[in-house]
Design a protein around this motif. Sequence first.
Motif, PDB file in Angstrom:
ATOM      1  N   ILE A 165       5.022 -12.922   0.841  1.00 47.29           N
ATOM      2  CA  ILE A 165       4.621 -11.899   1.809  1.00 47.29           C
ATOM      3  C   ILE A 165       3.488 -12.402   2.701  1.00 47.29           C
ATOM      4  O   ILE A 165       3.527 -12.263   3.927  1.00 47.29           O
ATOM      5  CB  ILE A 165       4.158 -10.616   1.091  1.00 47.29           C
ATOM      6  N   THR A 166       2.469 -12.995   2.102  1.00 48.51           N
ATOM      7  CA  THR A 166       1.266 -13.339   2.873  1.00 48.51           C
ATOM      8  C   THR A 166       1.481 -14.498   3.832  1.00 48.51           C
ATOM      9  O   THR A 166       0.938 -14.495   4.944  1.00 48.51           O
ATOM     10  CB  THR A 166       0.094 -13.656   1.933  1.00 48.51           C
ATOM     11  N   HIS A 167       2.279 -15.491   3.440  1.00 49.33           N
ATOM     12  CA  HIS A 167       2.495 -16.626   4.341  1.00 49.33           C
ATOM     13  C   HIS A 167       3.200 -16.218   5.640  1.00 49.33           C
ATOM     14  O   HIS A 167       2.784 -16.643   6.738  1.00 49.33           O
ATOM     15  CB  HIS A 167       3.262 -17.731   3.622  1.00 49.33           C
ATOM     16  N   PRO A 168       4.263 -15.401   5.580  1.00 50.30           N
ATOM     17  CA  PRO A 168       4.857 -14.947   6.843  1.00 50.30           C
ATOM     18  C   PRO A 168       3.888 -14.125   7.695  1.00 50.30           C
ATOM     19  O   PRO A 168       3.916 -14.222   8.928  1.00 50.30           O
ATOM     20  CB  PRO A 168       6.048 -14.093   6.385  1.00 50.30           C
ATOM     21  N   LEU A 169       3.036 -13.320   7.062  1.00 49.22           N
ATOM     22  CA  LEU A 169       2.050 -12.557   7.829  1.00 49.22           C
ATOM     23  C   LEU A 169       1.072 -13.479   8.539  1.00 49.22           C
ATOM     24  O   LEU A 169       0.740 -13.281   9.714  1.00 49.22           O
ATOM     25  CB  LEU A 169       1.304 -11.591   6.917  1.00 49.22           C
ATOM     26  N   GLU A 170       0.621 -14.508   7.835  1.00 47.51           N
ATOM     27  CA  GLU A 170      -0.300 -15.476   8.443  1.00 47.51           C
ATOM     28  C   GLU A 170       0.372 -16.212   9.596  1.00 47.51           C
ATOM     29  O   GLU A 170      -0.240 -16.445  10.643  1.00 47.51           O
ATOM     30  CB  GLU A 170      -0.780 -16.460   7.384  1.00 47.51           C
ATOM     31  N   ALA A 171       1.648 -16.569   9.410  1.00 50.58           N
ATOM     32  CA  ALA A 171       2.389 -17.243  10.480  1.00 50.58           C
ATOM     33  C   ALA A 171       2.555 -16.340  11.699  1.00 50.58           C
ATOM     34  O   ALA A 171       2.715 -16.833  12.824  1.00 50.58           O
ATOM     35  CB  ALA A 171       3.752 -17.696   9.965  1.00 50.58           C
ATOM     36  N   ALA A 172       2.506 -15.038  11.473  1.00 52.32           N
ATOM     37  CA  ALA A 172       2.641 -14.076  12.567  1.00 52.32           C
ATOM     38  C   ALA A 172       1.310 -13.797  13.253  1.00 52.32           C
ATOM     39  O   ALA A 172       1.232 -12.934  14.137  1.00 52.32           O
ATOM     40  CB  ALA A 172       3.235 -12.774  12.034  1.00 52.32           C
ATOM     41  N   GLY A 173       0.264 -14.500  12.852  1.00 52.30           N
ATOM     42  CA  GLY A 173      -1.035 -14.324  13.487  1.00 52.30           C
ATOM     43  C   GLY A 173      -1.867 -13.206  12.907  1.00 52.30           C
ATOM     44  O   GLY A 173      -2.861 -12.775  13.512  1.00 52.30           O
ATOM     45  N   ILE A 174      -1.496 -12.727  11.719  1.00 51.41           N
ATOM     46  CA  ILE A 174      -2.228 -11.653  11.063  1.00 51.41           C
ATOM     47  C   ILE A 174      -3.169 -12.274  10.033  1.00 51.41           C
ATOM     48  O   ILE A 174      -2.738 -12.975   9.118  1.00 51.41           O
ATOM     49  CB  ILE A 174      -1.255 -10.666  10.387  1.00 51.41           C
ATOM     50  N   SER A 175      -4.452 -12.048  10.194  1.00 53.13           N
ATOM     51  CA  SER A 175      -5.448 -12.609   9.290  1.00 53.13           C
ATOM     52  C   SER A 175      -5.278 -12.024   7.896  1.00 53.13           C
ATOM     53  O   SER A 175      -5.270 -10.799   7.720  1.00 53.13           O
ATOM     54  CB  SER A 175      -6.854 -12.297   9.825  1.00 53.13           C
ATOM     55  N   THR A 176      -5.155 -12.892   6.898  1.00 49.09           N
ATOM     56  CA  THR A 176      -4.870 -12.458   5.529  1.00 49.09           C
ATOM     57  C   THR A 176      -5.885 -13.043   4.560  1.00 49.09           C
ATOM     58  O   THR A 176      -6.175 -14.236   4.603  1.00 49.09           O
ATOM     59  CB  THR A 176      -3.455 -12.889   5.103  1.00 49.09           C
ATOM     60  N   ALA A 177      -6.419 -12.180   3.703  1.00 45.99           N
ATOM     61  CA  ALA A 177      -7.377 -12.610   2.683  1.00 45.99           C
ATOM     62  C   ALA A 177      -6.961 -12.053   1.333  1.00 45.99           C
ATOM     63  O   ALA A 177      -6.281 -11.020   1.253  1.00 45.99           O
ATOM     64  CB  ALA A 177      -8.784 -12.139   3.033  1.00 45.99           C
ATOM     65  N   TRP A 178      -7.377 -12.727   0.270  1.00 45.47           N
ATOM     66  CA  TRP A 178      -7.058 -12.292  -1.087  1.00 45.47           C
ATOM     67  C   TRP A 178      -8.300 -11.672  -1.724  1.00 45.47           C
ATOM     68  O   TRP A 178      -9.402 -12.203  -1.582  1.00 45.47           O
ATOM     69  CB  TRP A 178      -6.573 -13.452  -1.938  1.00 45.47           C
ATOM     70  N   ALA A 179      -8.120 -10.546  -2.412  1.00 42.52           N
ATOM     71  CA  ALA A 179      -9.221  -9.885  -3.115  1.00 42.52           C
ATOM     72  C   ALA A 179      -8.934  -9.898  -4.611  1.00 42.52           C
ATOM     73  O   ALA A 179      -7.898  -9.386  -5.048  1.00 42.52           O
ATOM     74  CB  ALA A 179      -9.385  -8.452  -2.628  1.00 42.52           C
ATOM     75  N   ASP A 180      -9.838 -10.471  -5.383  1.00 44.39           N
ATOM     76  CA  ASP A 180      -9.683 -10.436  -6.837  1.00 44.39           C
ATOM     77  C   ASP A 180      -9.835  -9.017  -7.373  1.00 44.39           C
ATOM     78  O   ASP A 180      -9.229  -8.665  -8.383  1.00 44.39           O
ATOM     79  CB  ASP A 180     -10.723 -11.354  -7.500  1.00 44.39           C
ATOM     80  N   ASP A 181     -10.648  -8.194  -6.698  1.00 45.49           N
ATOM     81  CA  ASP A 181     -10.825  -6.791  -7.080  1.00 45.49           C
ATOM     82  C   ASP A 181     -10.295  -5.914  -5.956  1.00 45.49           C
ATOM     83  O   ASP A 181     -11.049  -5.444  -5.107  1.00 45.49           O
ATOM     84  CB  ASP A 181     -12.304  -6.501  -7.355  1.00 45.49           C
ATOM     85  N   ILE A 182      -8.994  -5.683  -5.967  1.00 45.82           N
ATOM     86  CA  ILE A 182      -8.388  -4.921  -4.874  1.00 45.82           C
ATOM     87  C   ILE A 182      -8.760  -3.445  -4.963  1.00 45.82           C
ATOM     88  O   ILE A 182      -8.808  -2.749  -3.943  1.00 45.82           O
ATOM     89  CB  ILE A 182      -6.850  -5.099  -4.847  1.00 45.82           C
ATOM     90  N   SER A 183      -9.066  -2.943  -6.160  1.00 44.29           N
ATOM     91  CA  SER A 183      -9.478  -1.540  -6.278  1.00 44.29           C
ATOM     92  C   SER A 183     -10.741  -1.282  -5.465  1.00 44.29           C
ATOM     93  O   SER A 183     -10.860  -0.260  -4.779  1.00 44.29           O
ATOM     94  CB  SER A 183      -9.715  -1.173  -7.744  1.00 44.29           C
ATOM     95  N   ALA A 184     -11.697  -2.205  -5.534  1.00 51.69           N
ATOM     96  CA  ALA A 184     -12.919  -2.059  -4.747  1.00 51.69           C
ATOM     97  C   ALA A 184     -12.613  -2.085  -3.255  1.00 51.69           C
ATOM     98  O   ALA A 184     -13.185  -1.311  -2.471  1.00 51.69           O
ATOM     99  CB  ALA A 184     -13.913  -3.157  -5.106  1.00 51.69           C
ATOM    100  N   ALA A 185     -11.698  -2.959  -2.856  1.00 54.86           N
ATOM    101  CA  ALA A 185     -11.327  -3.039  -1.439  1.00 54.86           C
ATOM    102  C   ALA A 185     -10.665  -1.745  -0.975  1.00 54.86           C
ATOM    103  O   ALA A 185     -10.917  -1.273   0.147  1.00 54.86           O
ATOM    104  CB  ALA A 185     -10.403  -4.227  -1.211  1.00 54.86           C
ATOM    105  N   LEU A 186      -9.815  -1.160  -1.822  1.00 50.00           N
ATOM    106  CA  LEU A 186      -9.152   0.091  -1.464  1.00 50.00           C
ATOM    107  C   LEU A 186     -10.165   1.226  -1.313  1.00 50.00           C
ATOM    108  O   LEU A 186     -10.086   2.023  -0.370  1.00 50.00           O
ATOM    109  CB  LEU A 186      -8.112   0.457  -2.516  1.00 50.00           C
TER     110      LEU A 186
END
Length: 309
Positions: free
Chosen positions: A161-182
């Motif tokens: 999922i993330t690689h195609p998004l990055e190829a589309a020019g969408i900045s993508t980052a990974w969060a180890d604690d996604i609950s905090a990000a949400l």
Amino acid sequence: MTLLVYGAGGLGLYFAARLAQSGQEVILKARREASRRSIHEPIRISREGTTVEVHGIRVVESLEDISAKGAIIATKAWQVEDAARDLSTAIAQDAPILTTQNGIDAPTRVAQILCSEHVFASTVVVIAERTSPLDVRVVGPEASITVGSLVKRPATDANLITHPLEAAGISTAWADDISAALWKKLALICSYGGVGAALDRNVGQAREDARTCGLVATAMSEVFSVASAEGVSLSKSDLADNMDIFLNRFSSQTTSSMHRDLMAGRPSELEDQVGAVVHRARSHGVATPVLDFVYASMTPREAFARENA
């Protein structure tokens, strides 16, 4: 590889168009009005006065006979369970599924229906407004997205999922604690979106009035207090970053999708955003007076919209 974007609102149209522009094979699950028009029409995406037509996207009303290697659920938050049930026969067994909804409950709802190991949650920052069934207008910067797993899977498991998004020019980052990000994103949306809806003020108008700006700041702090009661780790710098986004990074004309839906008489994500915080606050005994006001003042409008949808 085929990616399925489920939902043809502003965000779904945006993702489908950007992915297709980068050469990705895209299927867009839409309602009847969009799928019938799509036979001869492209998706049109406009930004800063320039409109681009994107061809080659397969827009469908039904997922019968559809097979995809990954899916992005771009519906409203209250629609994710129906989307997950619909997707269960249209994606490979080990396909990653990305939720994009504002709020904190969508990933869990999807995981209860599909395999939780393959569900990835995300926060998306972009203003993408659908202006007709196949037209989307982007206000401000291109999207940035933070992705994570509720069951602590490695970032590489989301690459389909993330690689195609990055190829589309969408900045993508990974969060180890996604609950905090949400929760951090929810605090931003609940505050400026909730106060903006209750007073019908865009970001610029809210910033100009010290009293309204204070309400936004207080609402944001209320969400952080509820997150803390839920055991979610957010810091003072997270709160400062949210306030900086509101004060300095948003376009003055920005409104939240919840605000726009409520003002237009459409069903909104009031329950999944403000309601989710207010209900949890009550269970923990946390005071949320600003958000209580927003919820109480907007609930009748929300009920009327749903009765007449």
